[in-house]
Design an enzyme around this catalytic site. Structure first.
Site, short mmCIF file in Angstrom:
data_model
loop_
_atom_site.label_atom_id
_atom_site.label_comp_id
_atom_site.label_asym_id
_atom_site.label_seq_id
_atom_site.Cartn_x
_atom_site.Cartn_y
_atom_site.Cartn_z
CG ASP A 31 -2.28 0.60 0.94
OD1 ASP A 31 -2.32 1.82 0.71
OD2 ASP A 31 -3.29 -0.12 0.95
CG ASP B 204 -4.12 1.53 18.85
OD1 ASP B 204 -3.68 0.76 19.73
OD2 ASP B 204 -5.33 1.61 18.56
CG HIS C 197 -5.44 3.59 1.08
ND1 HIS C 197 -5.11 2.28 0.81
CD2 HIS C 197 -6.75 3.71 0.79
CE1 HIS C 197 -6.17 1.64 0.36
NE2 HIS C 197 -7.20 2.49 0.33
CG ASN D 137 -3.37 -0.31 23.07
OD1 ASN D 137 -4.58 -0.28 22.90
ND2 ASN D 137 -2.52 0.15 22.16
CB VAL E 165 -9.11 1.09 16.65
CG1 VAL E 165 -10.02 2.28 16.45
CG2 VAL E 165 -7.76 1.33 15.97
CG ASN F 141 -14.20 1.33 -3.44
OD1 ASN F 141 -14.50 0.28 -2.88
ND2 ASN F 141 -13.25 2.14 -2.99
CB SER G 171 -9.46 0.20 0.56
OG SER G 171 -9.07 0.35 -0.78
#
Length: 721
Positions: free
Chosen positions: A262, A271, A298, A312, A316, A402, A464
């Protein structure tokens, strides 16, 4: 001295309870002095009894209820957290309970409660409680309990009088809030909601709580934004997520390398940084490390969905929160050498240990280039699929694209690519998601929250965002069995997918799609992390297999060269198929719930699961072993000359004794819990085969016991589908 002893030392004050006889059953409860309306859930009930046999085979005669499923019978240990007043002898026995679901979706309130009344009359030792719903929830259960709060500690005698008036049972009081008491209804009393309202309307008590059995789906991770990750845990509809929490009870993907080809990953994101591999590569410069350029977010968003750190207390969590991200960077913008650059990224990844490669990019449905192909890029993909992981094949995941309805290239190039479309939180295909013959399945792809530079999060839409959910599940699968081929992993993911929104999408048998029913817009259905991991655990063929993990949805298949021992539960929406060389041992902890599909074959390691769609042939003598602790008439071994076929059966069961007639034989049938459900003595002569109709028996496991004319007992097991 405990203050509750006072009721023995003082005069017992009698209070006349208010007569609240009502023409109809209550569909409300009291909260802060107001009546809160409830809607009935007319296809579900709660049943409880001191004897588990009472609720293992509920008598529905005279009702219009049509049984669909029942939960596993569970022991009620509620009394263990309660205290008993001094000098008060509790007579409360241990109880067992289960939830029963009927296929009657829309019946009237009157018919529902009439059915319950008849059911209680048929099963006089059973407590039956209705289920309700509010407009925002699917069901709220009532058990046999409700809670009462005293106005004052001296009002204990008032509570006892009301309990006696209505034939209820005192269970105990709360250790930390001693004014709160737990009361149980009884088989002969009114239901819990009616009794709770009755106690409230007396005015004698400070508060009443009907003790609803809420479905509190707590966050299984402490990450602060976990409740926004609907794809992992959908609190609006718990049947429309990938069941990540259940999968994490088994594995979190430890040790699996996932490459993200990517725009580069912001490796120091707080994170993500703990899960970033030391290996990375930039496919445009042809060198390590990978390159991250500000504004190209992205790849960081994709990486967070795969492997953001879990527990943690921060932001997320990814689908495989203990896997490792290998960043393979490319700007994903047009360059003169773009096909070769991306091909180099794929080849570098598998040659440097990538086990899964996520590719959330494509030709945008050919919108800008038309339908063009690159033989060089395809060669690299083929190398990855065939040579990666020392010849087992690296798992290659691509986004469907998409540009609905078109599917992006190269996602459409090869059958072994896992082509992933996007789904919304309501279970519909995301409007932008490509679909058609090359689509394998869908994953959450609308409003997906994940990591972005620098140390932030953002909610994005796109296939994606769906593809990295699939890549994460592939990592979970490999963490439980790293010897699986890439084709094995593809099959597991496809076979375990959830058939969602069948009210909109029809899943059907489709040529070229061998892993179950398929739909043009949804593929095999919604990705299911838990079912996939469970299936992966059973994909090998050990000498002996011990199956302990429950399966709630999807298909569990297990092979063993010799013996399979099952101590698991097969859920009402699940399928289990066991192939053993010698025997299948179902222990006392094994359970196959109503609505489940269970088959066992004495064939050993055939690998031929898909073709097995029916019962074994009548001449296939399966050796089921009944648990010794539950043996009937001290018979330890089944199949001692007793032949039952077809097995499993949906209707007529043929019963034979090898080398003997059934003249004057007594045939008895027991439920798996030991309750006798059928008995008959054959009076005719020269009977070699007896047909027993099981079509009206509930789905489950039964024991057939035949006592021949010599008094010898023969025992075997049959599965009623």
């Amino acid at each position: 001295m405990n203050f509750y002893i006072r009721y023995l030392l003082s005069a017992f004050v009698l209070f006349s309870s208010i007569n609240i006889a009502q023409a109809q059953e209550d569909s409300f409860y009291y909260y802060k002095g107001e009546q809160i309306a409830l809607n009935l859930n007319t296809n579900t009930i709660f049943v409880s009894s001191v004897d588990p046999n009472d609720i293992s085979n509920i008598n529905l005669e005279g009702t219009s209820f049509v049984l669909e499923a029942a939960s596993k019978i569970q022991k009620d240990v509620s009394s263990q957290i309660l205290l008993t007043p001094e000098n008060f002898t509790s007579q409360t026995p241990t109880r067992y309970w289960r939830e029963i679901v009927f296929s009657n979706k829309e019946i009237s309130k009157e018919v529902y409660f009439k059915n319950i009344k008849t059911l209680k009359a048929n099963n006089q030792k059973v407590i039956v409680s209705p289920y309700f719903a509010k407009s925002t929830s699917d069901k709220i259960g009532l058990s046999n309990y409700f809670y009462v709060k005293l106005k004052h500690q001296d009002d204990f005698n008032v509570l006892l009088q009301e309990i006696d008036n209505h034939g209820l049972e005192l269970i105990g009081y709360n250790e930390f809030m001693p004014l709160w008491f737990t009361i149980s209804v009884t088989p002969s009393s009114e239901n819990t909601l009616k009794m709770a309202n009755t106690f409230y309307e007396t005015g004698h008590f400070a508060d009443i709580d009907p003790a609803f059995m809420f479905n509190f789906r707590g966050n299984c991770k402490n990450d602060t934004d976990f409740n926004q990750l609907w794809g992992l845990l959908n609190n609006s509809n718990n049947s429309l997520d990938i069941n990540a929490c259940d999968a994490w009870n088994i594995t979190e993907g430890n040790g699996v390398n996932v490459a993200v080809l990517d725009q580069g990953v912001y490796k120091t994101h707080n994170d993500l940084n703990g899960n970033i591999s030391s290996l990375s590569y930039d496919s445009q410069n042809g060198s390590s490390p990978s390159v991250f350029t500000s504004g190209r977010d992205h790849g960081t968003h994709v990486a967070g969905t795969i492997a953001a750190e879990g527990n943690n207390n921060l932001q997320v969590v990814g689908v495989a929160p203990q896997s490792s991200i290998m960043s393979i960077s490319h700007t994903l913008s047009v360059t003169p050498n773009i096909s070769q650059e991306l091909a180099n990224g794929l080849n570098w990844a598998w040659q440097n240990g990538a086990e899964v490669i996520n590719n959330s990019w494509g030709d945008q449905g050919g919108a800008f280039f038309g339908q063009l192909q690159s033989a060089l890029l395809e060669n690299a993909i083929t190398n990855t699929l065939t040579l990666g992981r020392s010849g087992l094949g690296t798992i290659v995941v691509f986004a469907a694209g998409n540009q609905s309805p078109a599917i992006d290239y190269p996602a459409s190039f090869h059958d072994e690519i896992i082509c992933t479309g996007a789904m919304t939180s309501t279970g519909t295909r995301s409007s932008f998601s490509g679909f058609g013959g090359d689509l394998d399945l869908v994953a959450p792809g609308s409003a997906i929250l994940s990591t972005i530079p620098t140390n932030g999060t953002a909610s994005w839409n796109g296939t994606s965002m769906a593809a990295p959910h699939t890549a994460g599940v592939a990592a979970l699968i490999l963490s439980v069995d790293n010897g699986l081929t890439n084709i094995d992993v593809n099959d597991i993911i496809e076979q375990s997918a959830q058939k969602v929104r069948t009210d909109i999408y029809t899943y059907s048998t489709t040529a070229g799609r061998p892993n179950g029913t398929w739909n043009n817009q949804m593929g095999y259905g919604l990705l299911d992390a838990h079912a996939a991991v469970v299936l992966a655990q059973s994909y090998g063929c050990p000498v002996n297999a011990n199956i302990t993990v429950n399966i709630n949805t999807g298909t569990l298949t297990q092979e063993a060269a010799n013996t399979i021992t099952a101590t698991n539960t097969i859920g009402s929406s699940a399928t289990a198929i066991y192939h053993a060389g010698d025997e299948v041992l179902l222990t006392s902890d094994f359970d196959a719930l109503n609505g489940s599909v269970f088959r066992a074959y004495i064939e050993g390691c055939t690998g031929n699961f898909v073709s097995k769609s029916g019962a074994p042939p009548s001449n296939d003598e399966i050796h089921y072993v009944y648990p010794e602790s539950k043996s009937i008439a001290n018979t330890k071994d089944l199949n001692t000359g007793l032949k039952l076929f077809p097995n499993p059966t949906k209707g007529v069961l043929n019963i034979k004794l090898k080398g003997n007639t059934l003249d004057n034989a007594t045939i008895e049938v027991y439920s798996f819990s030991g309750a006798k459900v059928y008995s008959n003595t054959i009076k005719r002569r020269n009977v070699t085969n007896h047909e027993l109709d099981l079509s009206k028996f509930q789905t489950g496991i039964y024991i057939v016991k035949v006592t021949d004319t010599n008094g010898t007992t023969h025992v075997n097991k049959v599965i009623k589908e």
